[in-house]
Write a protein that holds these residues in place. Structure first.
Motif, short mmCIF file in Angstrom:
data_model
loop_
_atom_site.label_atom_id
_atom_site.label_comp_id
_atom_site.label_asym_id
_atom_site.label_seq_id
_atom_site.Cartn_x
_atom_site.Cartn_y
_atom_site.Cartn_z
N GLU A 1 0.83 -1.20 0.00
CA GLU A 1 0.00 0.00 0.00
C GLU A 1 0.87 1.26 0.00
O GLU A 1 2.01 1.25 0.43
CB GLU A 1 -0.90 0.03 1.24
CG GLU A 1 -1.80 -1.19 1.40
CD GLU A 1 -3.02 -1.12 0.49
OE1 GLU A 1 -3.32 -0.01 0.00
OE2 GLU A 1 -3.66 -2.17 0.29
N ALA B 1 -2.27 9.91 7.26
CA ALA B 1 -2.82 8.71 7.92
C ALA B 1 -1.89 8.17 8.99
O ALA B 1 -2.26 7.23 9.70
CB ALA B 1 -3.08 7.62 6.87
N TRP C 1 0.09 4.88 1.62
CA TRP C 1 -0.83 5.72 2.40
C TRP C 1 -0.44 7.18 2.30
O TRP C 1 0.71 7.54 2.01
CB TRP C 1 -0.78 5.30 3.88
CG TRP C 1 -1.40 3.98 4.18
CD1 TRP C 1 -1.99 3.11 3.31
CD2 TRP C 1 -1.49 3.37 5.46
NE1 TRP C 1 -2.44 2.00 3.96
CE2 TRP C 1 -2.16 2.12 5.29
CE3 TRP C 1 -1.09 3.73 6.74
CZ2 TRP C 1 -2.42 1.25 6.35
CZ3 TRP C 1 -1.35 2.88 7.80
CH2 TRP C 1 -2.00 1.65 7.61
#
Length: 429
Positions: free
Chosen positions: A243, A249, A245
């Motif tokens: 991922e 976050a 982000w």
């Protein structure tokens, strides 16, 4: 996993860091393999460029009616195509070989980590609480009259073999109360997000946090290729795998209460009495995914979260900084918390809190997009026990034991036990 560019730039430092862990110098083999890989990639790219150039000329020769040149160029394209495929396959194989080698190399210890070969060189940095003075010789947890037959190793052995336990009645409820107390403390006061995760994971998840490939014998693999988690560090940390982000976050702070499974390979004959070292146990785990610049401050914060559990339960403990030779594979720095066990007249580990820097994130390709712009960067990851529930049960029982055979339970647990305050003959009263 290590950054190959950092090894190229400073191989001497890479070897020096490994030496601090007691490992052999590896920059030579790593860089030799890297050089072969890069040469194969260059050769494949050069052959690809020649193939592309010849392909363009094929059409021109056909348009001119130059049949001989057309056939020559077409044969050259076919030859280059085969050459490119072979060189690309060689480059891919060398790339995989280099990755496999890097995956077996432990993380670099931070400069502040004390030097040492084993646990004898660990450094105590803090103590809290004063061990209780007993007017009698304190017993170990499995010997306590208050426990009775409610910590049943014989039935567990019949069901599963050695290093399992069946908890019953009041003992089981105290165990459950401890886990609930820990979760409430971490979520309501420490700001961690409660998470429920699987206990079966794919090999990729175990690879990402460092249990594979080097430590496969320490865990349990199912017949269909799943692995039983040794700790929910595996599942919680892998939420970032693959991922990218937003930086906003971060930090992501999580906690989970799960069953954990460890084969305890290499620990034959160690801590066989009682439930100190089990193949199946429960733990409340803490994991943080954060900006690399915040990792050290986060390490201190996470350690204090674990210490708060012990302090609320009024359990004396000490904080230990592990030396370079005693740290786990993926750690840059580790704090161990050791709780006082009067039955053994010593401190025993109940939590291990580690910062891993970008080591795990690079293995699992977990990144964040900087708010200020630029390319995505690898996150930092941390993990820690908050706490091992079974070991906490042991500490509560041993520290609360009374001369009449009962156990006085910590005030922090009373709301979770329906207001009951003591354990007598396996029952709460």
């Amino acid at each position: 996993m290590h950054d190959i560019r950092a090894i190229r730039e400073n191989p001497a430092q890479f070897d020096a860091d490994l030496a601090r862990r007691g490992a052999d110098a590896l920059s030579g083999p790593v860089l030799a393999l890297d050089e072969k890989r890069r040469a194969a990639i260059l050769a494949a790219e050069t052959a690809q460029a020649a193939q592309n150039a010849a392909a363009k000329q094929v059409g021109a020769a056909k348009a001119k009616g130059d049949e001989a040149e057309f056939e020559r160029l077409r044969a050259l394209v076919a030859e280059k195509k085969s050459e490119v495929a072979a060189l690309q396959a060689e480059a891919a194989a060398l790339d995989a070989e280099l990755r496999d080698l890097l995956l077996t190399i432990p993380n670099n210890p931070l400069a502040e980590v004390p030097e040492g070969a084993d646990e004898d060189q660990n450094v105590e940095v803090h103590r809290w609480g004063t061990p209780k003075t007993f007017a009698f010789t304190p017993k170990e947890h499995y010997e306590l009259p208050a426990v009775g037959g409610n910590m049943d190793f014989e039935t567990a052995a019949k069901l599963s073999g050695a290093r399992f336990v069946v908890l019953k009645s009041g003992v089981a409820r105290v165990h459950r109360a401890l886990a609930q107390f820990m979760l409430d403390l971490h979520t309501e006061e420490h700001g961690l997000q409660e998470t429920i995760t699987p206990v079966l994971v794919r090999s990729e998840a175990m690879l990402g946090t460092g249990q594979l490939p080097k430590f496969a014998e320490d865990s349990y693999e199912t017949t269909n290729g799943w692995w039983l988690i040794p700790t929910s560090e595996v599942t919680l940390t892998n939420v970032i795998a693959g991922e990218v982000w937003e930086e906003s976050a971060l930090p992501c702070r999580m906690t989970a209460h799960t069953n954990c499974f460890r084969s305890e390979a290499g620990s034959a004959g160690k801590d066989t009495a009682g439930m100190l070292r089990q193949h199946q146990f429960e733990k409340v785990e803490m994991v943080t995914i954060c900006h690399p610049d915040e990792a050290l401050a986060e390490h201190e914060r996470m350690t204090k979260c674990a210490e708060a559990v012990l302090e609320r339960l009024n359990l004396p403990y000490r904080r230990i900084v592990l030396c370079t030779g005693d740290m786990g594979f993926g750690a840059q720095k580790t704090h161990d918390l050791e709780v006082w066990l009067p039955g053994q007249n010593t401190y025993r580990e109940i939590s291990s809190v580690s910062t891993c820097g970008q080591f795990q994130a690079r293995r699992m390709n977990g990144r964040f997009k900087p708010t200020a712009g630029g390319k995505p960067e690898f996150v930092a990851t941390l993990n820690g026990s908050g706490l091992a529930v079974g070991r906490c049960l042991i500490a509560v029982l041993e520290n609360g034991q009374e001369e009449d055979g009962s156990v006085t339970l910590p005030a922090a647990l009373h709301p979770y036990l329906g207001g009951k305050t003591r354990l007598v003959d396996g029952k709460l009263v």
